[in-house]
Design a protein around this motif. Structure first.
Motif, PDB file in Angstrom:
ATOM      1  N   GLY A   1       0.786  -1.232   0.000  1.00 14.31           N
ATOM      2  CA  GLY A   1       0.000   0.000   0.000  1.00 14.31           C
ATOM      3  C   GLY A   1       0.816   1.278   0.000  1.00 14.31           C
ATOM      4  O   GLY A   1       0.252   2.361   0.165  1.00 14.31           O
ATOM      5  N   LEU A   2       2.118   1.176  -0.204  1.00 16.62           N
ATOM      6  CA  LEU A   2       2.988   2.346  -0.029  1.00 16.62           C
ATOM      7  C   LEU A   2       3.671   2.823  -1.305  1.00 16.62           C
ATOM      8  O   LEU A   2       4.568   3.669  -1.245  1.00 16.62           O
ATOM      9  CB  LEU A   2       4.060   2.034   1.022  1.00 16.62           C
ATOM     10  CG  LEU A   2       3.559   1.702   2.431  1.00 16.62           C
ATOM     11  CD1 LEU A   2       4.742   1.361   3.336  1.00 16.62           C
ATOM     12  CD2 LEU A   2       2.763   2.857   3.008  1.00 16.62           C
ATOM     13  N   ASP A   3       3.273   2.325  -2.469  1.00 15.66           N
ATOM     14  CA  ASP A   3       3.938   2.736  -3.710  1.00 15.66           C
ATOM     15  C   ASP A   3       3.913   4.256  -3.876  1.00 15.66           C
ATOM     16  O   ASP A   3       4.943   4.885  -4.154  1.00 15.66           O
ATOM     17  CB  ASP A   3       3.269   2.076  -4.917  1.00 15.66           C
ATOM     18  CG  ASP A   3       3.661   0.610  -5.067  1.00 15.66           C
ATOM     19  OD1 ASP A   3       4.370   0.091  -4.180  1.00 15.66           O
ATOM     20  OD2 ASP A   3       3.253  -0.009  -6.066  1.00 15.66           O
TER      21      ASP A   3
ATOM     22  N   GLY B   1       9.151  -4.072 -11.293  1.00 17.88           N
ATOM     23  CA  GLY B   1       9.561  -4.369 -12.652  1.00 17.88           C
ATOM     24  C   GLY B   1       9.775  -5.850 -12.879  1.00 17.88           C
ATOM     25  O   GLY B   1       9.451  -6.403 -13.934  1.00 17.88           O
ATOM     26  N   GLU B   2      10.325  -6.523 -11.864  1.00 20.19           N
ATOM     27  CA  GLU B   2      10.542  -7.978 -11.963  1.00 20.19           C
ATOM     28  C   GLU B   2       9.216  -8.735 -11.972  1.00 20.19           C
ATOM     29  O   GLU B   2       9.122  -9.799 -12.585  1.00 20.19           O
ATOM     30  CB  GLU B   2      11.405  -8.461 -10.792  1.00 20.19           C
ATOM     31  CG  GLU B   2      12.854  -8.000 -10.871  1.00 20.19           C
ATOM     32  CD  GLU B   2      13.678  -8.565  -9.742  1.00 20.19           C
ATOM     33  OE1 GLU B   2      13.077  -9.004  -8.744  1.00 20.19           O
ATOM     34  OE2 GLU B   2      14.923  -8.578  -9.864  1.00 20.19           O
ATOM     35  N   ASN B   3       8.207  -8.153 -11.277  1.00 20.51           N
ATOM     36  CA  ASN B   3       6.912  -8.833 -11.206  1.00 20.51           C
ATOM     37  C   ASN B   3       6.049  -8.533 -12.435  1.00 20.51           C
ATOM     38  O   ASN B   3       5.008  -9.120 -12.607  1.00 20.51           O
ATOM     39  CB  ASN B   3       6.177  -8.430  -9.936  1.00 20.51           C
ATOM     40  CG  ASN B   3       6.880  -8.903  -8.687  1.00 20.51           C
ATOM     41  OD1 ASN B   3       7.617  -9.903  -8.739  1.00 20.51           O
ATOM     42  ND2 ASN B   3       6.662  -8.230  -7.558  1.00 20.51           N
TER      43      ASN B   3
ATOM     44  N   GLN C   1      17.604  10.294   1.363  1.00 19.30           N
ATOM     45  CA  GLN C   1      18.263   9.191   0.672  1.00 19.30           C
ATOM     46  C   GLN C   1      17.597   7.863   0.983  1.00 19.30           C
ATOM     47  O   GLN C   1      17.458   6.993   0.114  1.00 19.30           O
ATOM     48  CB  GLN C   1      19.749   9.138   1.049  1.00 19.30           C
ATOM     49  CG  GLN C   1      20.576   8.256   0.112  1.00 19.30           C
ATOM     50  CD  GLN C   1      20.497   8.730  -1.334  1.00 19.30           C
ATOM     51  OE1 GLN C   1      20.730   9.899  -1.626  1.00 19.30           O
ATOM     52  NE2 GLN C   1      20.154   7.818  -2.238  1.00 19.30           N
ATOM     53  N   LEU C   2      17.165   7.716   2.216  1.00 19.18           N
ATOM     54  CA  LEU C   2      16.459   6.500   2.620  1.00 19.18           C
ATOM     55  C   LEU C   2      15.175   6.338   1.808  1.00 19.18           C
ATOM     56  O   LEU C   2      14.870   5.254   1.291  1.00 19.18           O
ATOM     57  CB  LEU C   2      16.135   6.569   4.115  1.00 19.18           C
ATOM     58  CG  LEU C   2      15.425   5.366   4.733  1.00 19.18           C
ATOM     59  CD1 LEU C   2      16.349   4.162   4.759  1.00 19.18           C
ATOM     60  CD2 LEU C   2      14.958   5.705   6.143  1.00 19.18           C
TER      61      LEU C   2
ATOM     62  N   ARG D   1      14.204   0.581  -4.995  1.00 20.87           N
ATOM     63  CA  ARG D   1      14.059  -0.846  -4.726  1.00 20.87           C
ATOM     64  C   ARG D   1      12.653  -1.316  -5.071  1.00 20.87           C
ATOM     65  O   ARG D   1      12.467  -2.395  -5.659  1.00 20.87           O
ATOM     66  CB  ARG D   1      14.357  -1.135  -3.250  1.00 20.87           C
ATOM     67  CG  ARG D   1      15.830  -1.093  -2.873  1.00 20.87           C
ATOM     68  CD  ARG D   1      16.064  -1.743  -1.519  1.00 20.87           C
ATOM     69  NE  ARG D   1      15.260  -1.112  -0.475  1.00 20.87           N
ATOM     70  CZ  ARG D   1      15.668  -0.074   0.241  1.00 20.87           C
ATOM     71  NH1 ARG D   1      16.858   0.468   0.011  1.00 20.87           N
ATOM     72  NH2 ARG D   1      14.903   0.432   1.192  1.00 20.87           N
ATOM     73  N   ASN D   2      11.677  -0.510  -4.717  1.00 20.74           N
ATOM     74  CA  ASN D   2      10.293  -0.890  -4.982  1.00 20.74           C
ATOM     75  C   ASN D   2      10.009  -0.948  -6.484  1.00 20.74           C
ATOM     76  O   ASN D   2       9.325  -1.849  -6.953  1.00 20.74           O
ATOM     77  CB  ASN D   2       9.356   0.118  -4.312  1.00 20.74           C
ATOM     78  CG  ASN D   2       7.932  -0.368  -4.250  1.00 20.74           C
ATOM     79  OD1 ASN D   2       7.640  -1.429  -3.684  1.00 20.74           O
ATOM     80  ND2 ASN D   2       7.006   0.402  -4.810  1.00 20.74           N
TER      81      ASN D   2
END
Length: 284
Positions: free
Chosen positions: A202-204, A282-284, A268-269, A276-277
């Motif tokens: 839920g955080l995209d 993208g992989e999914n 930066q975090l 990463r998300n």
């Protein structure tokens, strides 16, 4: 509403062009034949089709104000309304001059803020969906706020002018996680999918807002954002970030406040989390 009696009252009062709350004038009124037929039609759609009442009456209430709604936008229900009514005290120590309402939908939050600050603050109402902005425009016109509230089509901050600075950014992005989205009551299926779900946790959208908000805030500006039931996911994703979750007296949860200084300190975090998300998606 949270009970069938209030829901029934709203259907009847909407058909009769009456405003809540219910009083004797409602309970003692006689209905015309046409009103009875319309109430029965709305009740049937509400019960059998499970369509939310505001989509049938085309009205919803937020911060004590009536707004036009239809299935192009989600039904107004944000607990951010409580902060608006309090003028964002104690988080703002002055009245804002420029406000950004991110993911505005019907425009209820943007308009409620403009009205609370007596039209003295310029409010930009941002949404990626042009159909949502059409509804927003209807509500802006209803309150004669064309010179105060400006609807803007943008994918979050992507299409906003660089260097634009706000005293206050209020964000109510999509934040429903995959599990909750799959298990929500049927009524939510009537709302726009893009306005509810935002990835597995839920955080995209929230990640992207956190990464970019500081660039659009004045030095003493603040970000107010709602993440609802995804509050737990947010804390798990960023355990070192001092999110200040507001104690909401009128109900609701998952509304936090961060200053520009805090957003910069953890920029930066947030940015790394977005990358990463995006890689995982993208992989999914």
């Amino acid at each position: 509403t949270d009970n069938y009696w209030d829901e029934a009252l709203e259907i009847v009062q909407a058909v009769m062009h009456l405003q809540p709350p219910c009083d004797d004038s409602t309970l003692t009124s006689r209905l015309t034949h046409e009103e009875r037929v319309l109430i029965a039609k709305i009740a049937r759609l509400r019960i059998i089709e499970r369509i939310p009442t505001p989509y049938l009456t085309h009205r919803a209430f937020f911060c004590g104000r009536e707004f036009y709604v239809d299935s192009r936008v989600i039904v107004p229900r944000s607990p951010i309304g409580e902060l608006i009514e309090n003028g964002f005290d104690p988080y703002l120590d002055r009245e804002p001059q420029r406000i950004l309402d991110m993911c505005t939908g019907s425009g209820c939050i943007a308009i409620a803020m403009a009205l609370h600050f007596d039209g003295e603050a310029e409010v930009d109402a941002v949404d990626i969906d042009p159909e949502a902005l059409e509804v927003c425009n209807i509500n802006i016109g209803a309150y004669d706020l064309e010179n105060v509230v400006t609807p803007i089509k943008s994918d979050l901050f992507n299409d906003l002018p660089k260097g634009d600075k706000y005293d206050l950014i209020v964000a109510n992005p999509p934040y429903v996680d995959r599990y909750d989205l799959d298990n929500m009551p049927q009524e939510y299926r009537s709302e726009p999918d893009a306005a509810l779900g935002s990835g597995d946790d839920g955080l995209d959208c929230a990640r992207r807002i956190l990464a970019d908000a500081a660039d659009f805030l004045k030095d003493d500006g603040i970000l107010v954002m709602e993440v609802g039931n995804s509050e737990e996911h947010l804390v798990d994703a960023f355990p070192m970030v001092p999110f200040h979750f507001v104690d909401l007296k009128k109900g609701g949860s998952g509304v936090f406040v961060l200053s520009k200084e805090q957003l910069q300190a953890y920029h930066q975090l947030f940015a790394d989390s977005v990358k990463r998300n995006e890689h995982v998606n993208g992989e999914n």
